[in-house]
Design an enzyme around this catalytic site. Structure first.
Site, PDB file in Angstrom:
ATOM      1  N   SER A  57      24.910 -13.204 115.711  1.00  0.00           N
ATOM      2  CA  SER A  57      25.967 -13.043 116.704  1.00  0.00           C
ATOM      3  C   SER A  57      25.543 -13.403 118.114  1.00  0.00           C
ATOM      4  O   SER A  57      26.362 -13.433 119.011  1.00  0.00           O
ATOM      5  CB  SER A  57      26.500 -11.607 116.686  1.00  0.00           C
ATOM      6  OG  SER A  57      25.436 -10.706 116.903  1.00  0.00           O
ATOM      7  N   HIS A  96      23.707  -7.070 122.068  1.00  0.00           N
ATOM      8  CA  HIS A  96      24.739  -7.945 122.606  1.00  0.00           C
ATOM      9  C   HIS A  96      24.692  -7.932 124.119  1.00  0.00           C
ATOM     10  O   HIS A  96      23.937  -7.172 124.731  1.00  0.00           O
ATOM     11  CB  HIS A  96      26.136  -7.499 122.128  1.00  0.00           C
ATOM     12  CG  HIS A  96      26.438  -7.910 120.726  1.00  0.00           C
ATOM     13  ND1 HIS A  96      27.509  -7.404 120.027  1.00  0.00           N
ATOM     14  CD2 HIS A  96      25.837  -8.772 119.880  1.00  0.00           C
ATOM     15  CE1 HIS A  96      27.537  -7.955 118.807  1.00  0.00           C
ATOM     16  NE2 HIS A  96      26.528  -8.780 118.707  1.00  0.00           N
ATOM     17  N   ASP A 123      33.274  -6.312 121.511  1.00  0.00           N
ATOM     18  CA  ASP A 123      32.719  -5.419 120.494  1.00  0.00           C
ATOM     19  C   ASP A 123      33.561  -4.198 120.194  1.00  0.00           C
ATOM     20  O   ASP A 123      33.093  -3.309 119.490  1.00  0.00           O
ATOM     21  CB  ASP A 123      31.327  -4.952 120.939  1.00  0.00           C
ATOM     22  CG  ASP A 123      30.312  -6.065 120.823  1.00  0.00           C
ATOM     23  OD1 ASP A 123      29.205  -5.890 121.348  1.00  0.00           O
ATOM     24  OD2 ASP A 123      30.626  -7.099 120.200  1.00  0.00           O
TER      25      ASP A 123
END
Lengths: 180, 212
Positions: A57, A96, A123
């Site tokens: 990701s 992230h 998210d």
């Protein structure tokens, strides 16, 4: 095959005192390694100073198998930082980037929204039910450095534990048969 | 996603045992071989294969780690001189959401020259534009409007027309005639080593007084 036979012979000819001495020195090495690891945890201020990237990701920046070095300081969390955070109810932490920050005037608390670089949406789908923002307590650390490919060792050892046992067995055999 | 630290602790311990083993003094090993007497030559060869493989592995790992550290340190020699301008071309719409939060949609013209940030150790540059402003409730709000990945130096000088990729939503309804800064942030992601981040702040932007 001859090697295994010789190893068994040399194991049989070991004396108790030698074995104990070696056991103690092995124990010393292991504990000093543990001390260094815990010291690293203290210095970086994070529960886990090193993590391995498992998913894609954050590509093309971080690929599966890269390792990240984390650091957690008291500095406020700002947009653009790459953070590692835990979501309640999920055991694996997520790496992230922060895209939104709202910091309260009175308490200084922050509410943060994250998104993986390679993901289309933010998210919120990954957060707990009804949770819209991350708070500071969810965040384990900021990524400050990275090494490519090294994490594959960990991924292989986790997914095929037999390799872990083979490596430990081989090292143990070498140590025992060294006899000094 | 990332793996937890338990396995790393074990790997670290394993590696230190390995290193310690291969760094043990060679003299002891020679004494040991003399003590064993004149056993067959094949036995000695088998023992030294294990030793040699181990020593080679630890040496290779040490050299690799050293090379990565030096590569990362070489990034400090670079003195970057980036430049950027952002223009708001149009306020597409400006509304109050059903939940009570303000939302605005903008079209931006972003021009930048970030070529000086690239070094030989740079894998990519992650850039994003964020709006920063203050409200009575929040000391700081940073909302990312647009981001991009620059994979190589050739693409680092650009000019782009775009509407905001991510929704510009406030926590509340404080955006009418709000003054805000637009910052261009960049994040240098290296091939190996330490990551650098910095930004250029451009101030003087203002949202309209009424919803449209």
């Amino acid at each position: 095959m001859g090697w295994i036979g010789e190893s068994i012979e040399s194991i049989k000819s070991l004396q108790i005192r030698q074995v104990l001495t070696q056991g103690v020195s092995l124990g010393m090495i292991v504990t000093s390694a543990l001390i260094i690891w815990k010291a690293l945890m203290c210095i970086t201020g994070s529960e886990s100073p090193v993590v391995v990237v498992l998913s894609g990701s954050m590509e093309p920046g971080f690929k599966r198998g890269d390792i990240l070095f984390l650091h957690m300081s008291k500095d406020p969390i700002r947009a653009g930082e790459i953070v590692v955070f835990n979501v309640d109810g999920r055991e694996i932490p997520i790496v992230h980037r922060v895209i939104k920050v709202h910091e309260r005037q009175d308490t200084g608390e922050v509410e943060v929204l994250t998104k993986g670089d390679n993901n289309y949406g933010d998210d919120r789908l990954l957060y707990a039910q009804g949770q819209l923002w991350l708070k500071r307590q969810h965040i384990m650390g900021r990524a400050v450095g990275f090494l490519p490919y090294v994490g594959w060792v960990t991924i292989i050892m986790t997914e095929k534990p037999i390799i872990k046992y083979i490596l430990i067995g081989a090292l143990g055999l070498l140590v025992i048969t060294s006899k000094d | 996603m990332a793996r937890d630290s338990g396995i790393w602790q074990n790997s670290f311990i394993f590696i230190s045992v390995d290193f310690n083993f291969s760094l043990r003094p060679k003299i002891k090993r020679q004494q040991l071989q003399q003590r064993q007497g004149t056993k067959t030559g094949k036995k000695k060869k088998m023992h030294s294969f294990g030793y040699r493989a181990n020593a080679l592995l630890t040496f290779a790992v040490t050299i690799l780690a050293l090379m990565c550290a030096i590569a990362s340190l070489s990034d400090n020699l670079n003195t970057p001189s980036p430049s950027a301008q952002i223009e708001i071309l149009n306020i597409n719409w400006f509304q109050k959401q059903p939940h009570g939060n303000d939302e605005v949609s903008l079209t931006l013209n972003i021009t930048a020259d970030l070529q000086s940030l690239f070094t030989w150790n740079t894998k990519q540059l992650f850039i994003f534009v964020a709006a920063e402003y203050e409200t009575p409730k929040n000391a700081l709000n940073q909302v990312s409007l647009w981001d991009a990945i620059i994979p190589a130096k050739e693409f680092a000088k650009f000019s782009i027309h775009t509407s905001n990729k991510y929704r510009f939503i406030d926590q509340g309804h404080n955006l009418r005639s709000k003054e805000f800064n637009l910052t261009l942030h960049w994040h240098v992601m290296p091939k190996t080593g330490k990551m650098f981040a910095n930004k250029i702040v451009m101030s003087g932007y203002r949202l309209p007084e009424d919803y449209r």
